[in-house]
Design an enzyme around this catalytic site. Structure first.
Site, PDB file in Angstrom:
ATOM      1  N   TYR A   1       3.204 -12.140 -19.133  1.00  0.00           N
ATOM      2  CA  TYR A   1       3.677 -13.163 -18.187  1.00  0.00           C
ATOM      3  C   TYR A   1       2.493 -14.041 -17.752  1.00  0.00           C
ATOM      4  CZ  TYR A   1       5.683 -14.896 -13.766  1.00  0.00           C
ATOM      5  OH  TYR A   1       6.125 -15.669 -12.724  1.00  0.00           O
TER       6      TYR A   1
ATOM      7  N   LYS B   1       1.566 -18.207 -18.455  1.00  0.00           N
ATOM      8  CA  LYS B   1       1.173 -19.202 -17.441  1.00  0.00           C
ATOM      9  C   LYS B   1      -0.146 -19.860 -17.831  1.00  0.00           C
ATOM     10  CE  LYS B   1       3.162 -16.938 -13.416  1.00  0.00           C
ATOM     11  NZ  LYS B   1       2.903 -16.636 -12.008  1.00  0.00           N
TER      12      LYS B   1
ATOM     13  N   PHE C   1       1.513 -17.723  -5.675  1.00  0.00           N
ATOM     14  CA  PHE C   1       1.170 -16.306  -5.565  1.00  0.00           C
ATOM     15  C   PHE C   1       2.488 -15.521  -5.474  1.00  0.00           C
ATOM     16  CE2 PHE C   1      -3.326 -15.637  -6.050  1.00  0.00           C
ATOM     17  CZ  PHE C   1      -3.647 -16.927  -6.429  1.00  0.00           C
ATOM     18  N   ASN C   2       2.828 -14.885  -4.376  1.00  0.00           N
ATOM     19  CA  ASN C   2       4.081 -14.100  -4.385  1.00  0.00           C
ATOM     20  C   ASN C   2       5.090 -14.665  -3.393  1.00  0.00           C
ATOM     21  OD1 ASN C   2       1.999 -12.313  -5.633  1.00  0.00           O
ATOM     22  ND2 ASN C   2       3.766 -10.976  -5.867  1.00  0.00           N
TER      23      ASN C   2
ATOM     24  N   ASN D   1      10.983  -7.582  -9.123  1.00  0.00           N
ATOM     25  CA  ASN D   1      10.022  -7.885  -8.064  1.00  0.00           C
ATOM     26  C   ASN D   1      10.274  -7.041  -6.814  1.00  0.00           C
ATOM     27  OD1 ASN D   1      10.495 -10.976  -9.448  1.00  0.00           O
ATOM     28  ND2 ASN D   1       8.460 -10.090  -9.397  1.00  0.00           N
ATOM     29  N   LEU D   2       9.227  -6.930  -6.030  1.00  0.00           N
ATOM     30  CA  LEU D   2       9.265  -6.002  -4.891  1.00  0.00           C
ATOM     31  C   LEU D   2      10.308  -6.384  -3.831  1.00  0.00           C
ATOM     32  CD1 LEU D   2       8.035  -3.585  -3.424  1.00  0.00           C
ATOM     33  CD2 LEU D   2       6.399  -5.180  -2.380  1.00  0.00           C
TER      34      LEU D   2
ATOM     35  N   ARG E   1      -0.885  -7.820  -2.747  1.00  0.00           N
ATOM     36  CA  ARG E   1      -0.538  -9.146  -3.249  1.00  0.00           C
ATOM     37  C   ARG E   1      -0.523 -10.129  -2.084  1.00  0.00           C
ATOM     38  NH1 ARG E   1      -1.354  -6.722  -7.145  1.00  0.00           N
ATOM     39  NH2 ARG E   1      -0.050  -6.312  -8.967  1.00  0.00           N
TER      40      ARG E   1
ATOM     41  N   ARG F   1       2.643   0.600 -12.799  1.00  0.00           N
ATOM     42  CA  ARG F   1       3.336  -0.287 -13.750  1.00  0.00           C
ATOM     43  C   ARG F   1       2.278  -0.927 -14.647  1.00  0.00           C
ATOM     44  NH1 ARG F   1       6.909  -5.162 -11.289  1.00  0.00           N
ATOM     45  NH2 ARG F   1       4.841  -5.920 -10.742  1.00  0.00           N
TER      46      ARG F   1
ATOM     47  N   ASP G   1      -0.306  -4.159 -14.039  1.00  0.00           N
ATOM     48  CA  ASP G   1      -0.549  -4.491 -12.629  1.00  0.00           C
ATOM     49  C   ASP G   1      -2.039  -4.431 -12.302  1.00  0.00           C
ATOM     50  OD1 ASP G   1       1.941  -5.089 -11.666  1.00  0.00           O
ATOM     51  OD2 ASP G   1       2.327  -3.114 -10.781  1.00  0.00           O
TER      52      ASP G   1
HETATM   53  N1  UDP Z   1       6.412  -3.034  -6.988  1.00  0.00           N
HETATM   54  C1  UDP Z   1       6.817  -1.754  -6.721  1.00  0.00           C
HETATM   55  N2  UDP Z   1       8.127  -1.434  -6.959  1.00  0.00           N
HETATM   56  C2  UDP Z   1       9.037  -2.325  -7.439  1.00  0.00           C
HETATM   57  C3  UDP Z   1       8.607  -3.647  -7.702  1.00  0.00           C
HETATM   58  C4  UDP Z   1       7.283  -3.974  -7.477  1.00  0.00           C
HETATM   59  O1  UDP Z   1       6.029  -0.913  -6.297  1.00  0.00           O
HETATM   60  O2  UDP Z   1      10.217  -1.970  -7.639  1.00  0.00           O
HETATM   61  C5  UDP Z   1       5.006  -3.396  -6.738  1.00  0.00           C
HETATM   62  C6  UDP Z   1       4.277  -3.898  -7.972  1.00  0.00           C
HETATM   63  O3  UDP Z   1       3.732  -2.808  -8.688  1.00  0.00           O
HETATM   64  C7  UDP Z   1       3.219  -4.804  -7.357  1.00  0.00           C
HETATM   65  C8  UDP Z   1       3.899  -5.335  -6.090  1.00  0.00           C
HETATM   66  O4  UDP Z   1       4.976  -4.450  -5.817  1.00  0.00           O
HETATM   67  O5  UDP Z   1       2.120  -4.039  -6.965  1.00  0.00           O
HETATM   68  C9  UDP Z   1       4.433  -6.745  -6.266  1.00  0.00           C
HETATM   69  O6  UDP Z   1       5.222  -6.762  -7.436  1.00  0.00           O
HETATM   70  P1  UDP Z   1       6.015  -8.057  -7.887  1.00  0.00           P
HETATM   71  O7  UDP Z   1       6.627  -7.750  -9.218  1.00  0.00           O
HETATM   72  O8  UDP Z   1       6.932  -8.495  -6.793  1.00  0.00           O
HETATM   73  O9  UDP Z   1       4.884  -9.158  -8.020  1.00  0.00           O
HETATM   74  P2  UDP Z   1       3.674  -9.274  -9.089  1.00  0.00           P
HETATM   75  O10 UDP Z   1       3.262  -7.895  -9.485  1.00  0.00           O
HETATM   76  O11 UDP Z   1       4.232 -10.053 -10.216  1.00  0.00           O
HETATM   77  O12 UDP Z   1       2.592  -9.982  -8.363  1.00  0.00           O
END
Ligand code: UDP
Length: 210
Positions: free
Chosen positions: A23, A27, A52-53, A73-74, A105, A165, A168
């Site tokens: 991903y 970008k 960012f988020n 996403n979280l 994040r 994950r 990450d």
């Molecule tokens: N995350 C988590 N459980 C979930 C989804 C996300 O623990 O079901 C964690 C993920 O590992 C990361 C944070 O939450 O550390 C933000 O994840 P998200 O996918 O929202 O954003 P990104 O990782 O793309 O910045």
């Protein structure tokens, strides 16, 4: 450590274009293509906005996030647990080198992100590539987010710790100083507002856009 030294170290450790997952690579590729386009044709004016988020929803509760299937996403995952669509949140990793062991994040309100787009329109008057980071400049952990959601809404979020994950990174946040000094944009909405607006949308629309 001085700002200059810090930026130099960041560039050495994380040079631009070095990504940790597909991903991110997609970008970086688009940024490179648009940068090359501007180099090859100086009629172009491009704003590269690095989100960012983004979380939250429109404060009316009428427009919000409605991921298809299981949310990746979280924040949508937390709100779907809150509304009873998912049993519990799996927190990916609890042994990262952060304050509480979970990833950090930079979460910003989606309405601030929208304002960032409006602010960026002004830079398109001049040609070339204009790059801005849209974030608050502050990292928050997964547990910070869960606890904040529970505090603001009063709804419990059952969670379990799961494996990390893949792809990450432990922690990252925006350096949003350039966008503030050049465009006058700053993410102003609070974490409480992000949680309130997420919950207003999700509780009014448990099944999303039906
Ligand atoms: N995350 C988590 N459980 C979930 C989804 C996300 O623990 O079901 C964690 C993920 O590992 C990361 C944070 O939450 O550390 C933000 O994840 P998200 O996918 O929202 O954003 P990104 O990782 O793309 O910045």
């Amino acid at each position: 450590m001085s700002d200059c030294l810090y930026h130099l170290l960041c560039l050495l450790i994380y040079p631009r274009g070095k990504t940790s997952n597909p991903y991110g690579t997609s970008k970086a590729m688009v940024e490179q293509m648009l940068t090359d386009l501007c180099k090859s044709d100086d009629d172009w004016s491009v704003a590269l906005l690095r989100y960012f988020n983004p979380i939250g929803a429109h404060p009316s509760g009428l427009i919000g996030e409605d991921p298809k299937g299981i949310p990746n996403n979280l924040m949508p995952f937390i709100s779907q647990v809150a509304v009873g669509k998912r049993k519990e949140l799996s927190i990916f990793g609890s042994d990262y080198p952060t304050n509480d062991g979970t990833c950090e994040r930079d979460y910003l309100h989606v309405m601030d992100l929208a304002d960032g787009h409006l602010a960026a329109l002004s830079c398109l008057d001049s040609t070339g590539v204009h790059i801005f980071n849209l974030g608050t400049g502050k990292g928050l952990s997964v547990l910070d987010m869960v606890n904040s959601f529970v505090d603001v809404t009063g709804v419990e979020i059952p969670y379990v710790f799961a494996d990390r994950r893949e792809g990450d990174l432990p922690a990252f946040w925006a350096d949003a100083s350039k966008v503030e000094s050049e465009l006058g944009w700053k993410a102003n909405r609070t974490l409480d507002q992000m949680m309130e607006d997420t919950w207003r949308w999700q509780s009014n629309n448990p099944d999303g856009y039906m």
